[in-house]
Design a protein around this motif. Sequence first.
Motif, PDB file in Angstrom:
ATOM      1  N   LYS A  19       7.307  -3.755  13.875  1.00  0.00           N
ATOM      2  CA  LYS A  19       6.626  -4.180  15.107  1.00  0.00           C
ATOM      3  C   LYS A  19       7.237  -3.525  16.348  1.00  0.00           C
ATOM      4  O   LYS A  19       6.775  -3.764  17.459  1.00  0.00           O
ATOM      5  CB  LYS A  19       6.677  -5.718  15.240  1.00  0.00           C
TER       6      LYS A  19
ATOM      7  N   GLU B   7      -2.735   4.762   7.677  1.00  0.00           N
ATOM      8  CA  GLU B   7      -3.873   4.380   6.829  1.00  0.00           C
ATOM      9  C   GLU B   7      -3.709   5.002   5.440  1.00  0.00           C
ATOM     10  O   GLU B   7      -3.836   6.223   5.264  1.00  0.00           O
ATOM     11  CB  GLU B   7      -5.233   4.766   7.424  1.00  0.00           C
ATOM     12  N   SER B   8      -3.480   4.134   4.478  1.00  0.00           N
ATOM     13  CA  SER B   8      -3.188   4.626   3.130  1.00  0.00           C
ATOM     14  C   SER B   8      -4.307   5.514   2.586  1.00  0.00           C
ATOM     15  O   SER B   8      -4.037   6.513   1.914  1.00  0.00           O
ATOM     16  CB  SER B   8      -2.925   3.450   2.190  1.00  0.00           C
TER      17      SER B   8
ATOM     18  N   ARG C  48       0.791  -1.227   0.000  1.00  0.00           N
ATOM     19  CA  ARG C  48       0.000   0.000   0.000  1.00  0.00           C
ATOM     20  C   ARG C  48       0.831   1.290   0.000  1.00  0.00           C
ATOM     21  O   ARG C  48       0.254   2.380  -0.091  1.00  0.00           O
ATOM     22  CB  ARG C  48      -0.983  -0.026   1.172  1.00  0.00           C
TER      23      ARG C  48
HETATM   24  N1  GTB Z   1      -5.527  -0.399   6.245  1.00  0.00           N
HETATM   25  C1  GTB Z   1      -4.095  -0.200   6.210  1.00  0.00           C
HETATM   26  C2  GTB Z   1      -3.722   0.832   5.156  1.00  0.00           C
HETATM   27  O1  GTB Z   1      -4.478   0.977   4.175  1.00  0.00           O
HETATM   28  O2  GTB Z   1      -2.712   1.535   5.303  1.00  0.00           O
HETATM   29  C3  GTB Z   1      -3.474  -1.567   5.901  1.00  0.00           C
HETATM   30  C4  GTB Z   1      -1.976  -1.495   5.864  1.00  0.00           C
HETATM   31  C5  GTB Z   1      -1.384  -2.858   5.498  1.00  0.00           C
HETATM   32  O3  GTB Z   1      -2.074  -3.862   5.342  1.00  0.00           O
HETATM   33  N2  GTB Z   1      -0.059  -2.859   5.349  1.00  0.00           N
HETATM   34  C6  GTB Z   1       0.621  -4.091   5.005  1.00  0.00           C
HETATM   35  C7  GTB Z   1       1.591  -4.443   6.125  1.00  0.00           C
HETATM   36  O4  GTB Z   1       2.269  -3.596   6.647  1.00  0.00           O
HETATM   37  C8  GTB Z   1       1.408  -3.870   3.730  1.00  0.00           C
HETATM   38  S1  GTB Z   1       0.359  -3.520   2.351  1.00  0.00           S
HETATM   39  N3  GTB Z   1       1.665  -5.737   6.439  1.00  0.00           N
HETATM   40  C9  GTB Z   1       2.572  -6.221   7.429  1.00  0.00           C
HETATM   41  C10 GTB Z   1       1.883  -6.632   8.682  1.00  0.00           C
HETATM   42  O5  GTB Z   1       0.678  -6.437   8.827  1.00  0.00           O
HETATM   43  O6  GTB Z   1       2.594  -7.194   9.536  1.00  0.00           O
HETATM   44  C11 GTB Z   1      -0.487  -5.116   2.164  1.00  0.00           C
HETATM   45  C12 GTB Z   1       0.190  -6.007   1.192  1.00  0.00           C
HETATM   46  C13 GTB Z   1       1.222  -6.805   1.592  1.00  0.00           C
HETATM   47  C14 GTB Z   1       1.809  -7.686   0.682  1.00  0.00           C
HETATM   48  C15 GTB Z   1       1.331  -7.729  -0.596  1.00  0.00           C
HETATM   49  N4  GTB Z   1       1.900  -8.639  -1.530  1.00  0.00           N
HETATM   50  O7  GTB Z   1       2.879  -9.330  -1.213  1.00  0.00           O
HETATM   51  O8  GTB Z   1       1.414  -8.761  -2.673  1.00  0.00           O
HETATM   52  C16 GTB Z   1       0.288  -6.913  -1.006  1.00  0.00           C
HETATM   53  C17 GTB Z   1      -0.275  -6.039  -0.100  1.00  0.00           C
END
Ligand code: GTB
Length: 217
Positions: free
Chosen positions: A47, A72-73, A21
């Motif tokens: 974390k 939040e994106s 995101r």
């Molecule tokens: N609602 C929040 C927003 O919109 O900012 C959600 C943020 C979110 O989900 N961030 C993810 C994250 O940090 C990265 S973007 N995840 C790590 C965690 O939760 O520990 C989601 C994402 C991750 C990987 C892929 N991919 O590999 O294709 C696609 C999208």
Amino acid sequence: MPIPTITAFARSPDRGRGLARDMRVRWALEEVGQPYEVRLVTFAEMKEAGHRALQPFGQIPTYEEGGLALFESGAIVLHVAERHAGLLPDDANARARAIAWMFAAVGTVEPPIVEREMATYAERDKAWYAERLAMLEERVRGRLGELSERLGEADWLDGAFSAGDLLMVHVLQRLGRTGMLGEWPNLAAYVARGEARPAFRRAFAAQLAVFASRAPT
Ligand code: GTB
């Protein structure tokens, strides 16, 4: 405006496909011509308390600009769109409708897409996986059908390209390898139109460069 700093994955699990995101935030900043800096974070760093002070859920992206810190994106894209011309219409009603499309992207269309994807990672070995996947895919198809109906033959969801389209295109891209988008040619063309925008291409190249520079040789 001070140069904002966003956070992104040091090693994106999407291998540079632009699905994380931070991509939508980069794209918004590119659309409005706002330079930005990127701080890359590892999963462990996300974390830690320092990052959680910015993002309570230990995720990316975050956005810092002067004294402002945002997470939040969708909220970040809205902030960028409100501070610069180009992503929201001037007319108050059209602006409100564009913001409604932003919420529709992250609140109505994205959840079933993400739920389906999560099932493919976390539930693949369950006895009931095939049945559940079919149900989740029907939910996604329901949303896509409705969106396709509304978009019709238009280029964008409500007049000129807006932050609503930016978020919606990015949400739909997450269906990439499923082939589902191809079932609605107008949605596939809509995503392709978004991807053809110079600002999208610059943002995509920037996030890909991170992956390429850090990929094991
Ligand atoms: N609602 C929040 C927003 O919109 O900012 C959600 C943020 C979110 O989900 N961030 C993810 C994250 O940090 C990265 S973007 N995840 C790590 C965690 O939760 O520990 C989601 C994402 C991750 C990987 C892929 N991919 O590999 O294709 C696609 C999208």
